[in-house]
Write a protein that holds these residues in place. Structure first.
Motif, PDB file in Angstrom:
ATOM      1  N   ALA A 106      65.214  63.112  43.320  1.00 14.47           N
ATOM      2  CA  ALA A 106      64.345  64.027  42.578  1.00 14.47           C
ATOM      3  C   ALA A 106      63.484  64.883  43.489  1.00 14.47           C
ATOM      4  N   SER A 122      67.185  66.721  45.367  1.00  9.11           N
ATOM      5  CA  SER A 122      67.646  67.377  44.138  1.00  9.11           C
ATOM      6  C   SER A 122      68.660  68.470  44.448  1.00  9.11           C
ATOM      7  N   ALA A 177      66.117  57.172  42.705  1.00 12.06           N
ATOM      8  CA  ALA A 177      64.981  57.918  42.164  1.00 12.06           C
ATOM      9  C   ALA A 177      64.014  56.926  41.536  1.00 12.06           C
ATOM     10  N   SER A 196      62.061  59.699  37.037  1.00 13.77           N
ATOM     11  CA  SER A 196      62.936  60.800  37.433  1.00 13.77           C
ATOM     12  C   SER A 196      64.413  60.504  37.234  1.00 13.77           C
ATOM     13  N   GLU A 236      57.678  71.773  40.718  1.00 19.55           N
ATOM     14  CA  GLU A 236      56.739  70.863  40.058  1.00 19.55           C
ATOM     15  C   GLU A 236      55.366  71.499  39.858  1.00 19.55           C
ATOM     16  N   ARG A 253      58.343  65.404  42.329  1.00 16.58           N
ATOM     17  CA  ARG A 253      59.601  65.763  41.647  1.00 16.58           C
ATOM     18  C   ARG A 253      59.846  67.223  41.937  1.00 16.58           C
TER      19      ARG A 253
END
Length: 311
Positions: free
Chosen positions: A154, A159, A176, A180, A281, A302
Motif C-alpha cells: 500500500a 502500490s 499490507a 490496506s 493520501e 497508504r
C-alpha cells in the motif's frame, strides 16, 4: 520564487524553511517548469539529514525530487517540449529543487503528464513508479508467470510495483496492514497477506522475486520465502549478498533508481490505459513542506504525500 530550502543538515523540523530564492537558470538542454505539485518521499528527509552527502549543502539547497507542472521556458538546444506543455519529472538527484515554484530540468528527465491525472496525482508517481519498474524489470527480470512477493503493497513504491508487476503478467503476492488489504487487492495483487496477523514466510514459499521496501527483520525473513536461485531486491537496505548466496542459494542486491524520461513516458502510457493509478493520501501546501516531510518520516502511509505548489 518561494521554495522549501535548507542551509544546513539536521532534523526536518529544525532546518527546513520556506523562503524566497532566485528562479533557477535555464541550461541549453533544460526546460523551466512552473511547478504545480511535488511528491514527497523518504529520500527527501534523508537528504535533509545529510545521510546522502559527503559535505555541507549548497546554501540555500532547494529540496524535492519529483514534480508535475507546466513548461514556461525552453533551453536553446531543447527540442522535446514547448511552452505550455503539461509535464512531470523525477529530477536529477544531484540537483533536486522540486519543492519550489519553478525548477529547471534536463529535458531527458521529463515526460508529458498523463492527461487523466491531476497535477497532484501526477507528481506522486515519477520516483516511486520508476523505482518499481527498474527493480522489477532490470534488477529482477520479472516476466509473465514470475511469482513476486512485494512488501508494503500500500506504500508509494509498493502500490506502483503491484500494478506494474500485474501489467507484466506476474503472479503477485503482497503484504499490507489490516486497513490496506482491500486497497492492495484492488490494485491487482493475487494474494494479500496482513502482516499484523500472519507471518508471510509461513504462508508463502518458492517465490521467484522479493521486492523489499521495508528492510530490517522483514528483509531477513524474506529469504525463507524465496525459491533456490531466486532474487531479493531491496530499495532500503543493502543485503549481505555473499552470505545469502551461501546460506539460501539466492541473489540479493540493493539499488538506487535513476531518472529516465523515456521510461517515465512508458509509465504515463500505463496510466492512460488504466493499468497504473496513483494513490495520494495527503496534500499539503508548500508553506507546510516541513510538516509534509515529517509525515513521510513517520512512515505507515497508504500511497503518497504530495505538496501542492500552485493551484
Amino acid at each position: 520564487m518561494k521554495a522549501a530550502v535548507i542551509n544546513q543538515y539536521g532534523q526536518v523540523r529544525d532546518v527546513v524553511r520556506v523562503t524566497d530564492v532566485p528562479v533557477p537558470a535555464v541550461g541549453p538542454r533544460d526546460v523551466l517548469i512552473e511547478v504545480r505539485a511535488a511528491g514527497v518521499n523518504p529520500v527527501d528527509h534523508l537528504i535533509v539529514k545529510g545521510f546522502l552527502s559527503a559535505g555541507e549543502p549548497s546554501r540555500p539547497l532547494v529540496i524535492g525530487n519529483e514534480l508535475a507542472g507546466v513548461v514556461t521556458q525552453v533551453g536553446a538546444e531543447a527540442t522535446r517540449f514547448a511552452v505550455g506543455d503539461e509535464v512531470f519529472s523525477r529530477v536529477d538527484p544531484r540537483v533536486g529543487g522540486a519543492f519550489a515554484e519553478y525548477v529547471a530540468v534536463d529535458e531527458s528527465l521529463v515526460a508529458a503528464k498523463p492527461s487523466r491525472l491531476t497535477f497532484e496525482e501526477a507528481a506522486s508517481l515519477p520516483l516511486v513508479a520508476l523505482t518499481a519498474l527498474q527493480a522489477l524489470t532490470e534488477q529482477a527480470d520479472v516476466r509473465s508467470g514470475t511469482r513476486v512477493l512485494i512488501h508494503g503493497g500500500a506504500g508509494g513504491v509498493g502500490s506502483a510495483a503491484v500494478q506494474i508487476a500485474k501489467q507484466i503478467g506476474a503472479e503477485v503476492v503482497a503484504t499490507a496492514g489490516s486497513g490496506s488489504v482491500e486497497l492492495v487487492r484492488e490494485l491487482g495483487a493475487d494474494r494479500v497477506i496482513d502482516y499484523r496477523t500472519e507471518k508471510f514466510e509461513e504462508v508463502v514459499s518458492d517465490v521467484d522475486v522479493v521486492l523489499d521496501t521495508i528492510g530490517g527483520e522483514t528483509q531477513e525473513r524474506s529469504f525463507g520465502a524465496l525459491k533456490s536461485g531466486g532474487t531479493l531486491v531491496s530499495i532500503v537496505a543493502v543485503p549481505d549478498a555473499d552470505a545469502k548466496k551461501a546460506r539460501w542459494n539466492v541473489e540479493a542486491r540493493s539499488f538506487f533508481m535513476r531518472p529516465q524520461g523515456e521510461q517515465l513516458a512508458h509509465l504515463a502510457g500505463l496510466v492512460e490505459s488504466g493499468q497504473l493509478r496513483p494513490i495520494v493520501e495527503t496534500v499539503f501546501p508548500l508553506d507546510e513542506a516541513s510538516e509534509a516531510l515529517q509525515k513521510v518520516e513517520r512512515g505507515g502511509a497508504r500511497g503518497k504525500t504530495v505538496i501542492s505548489v500552485r493551484r
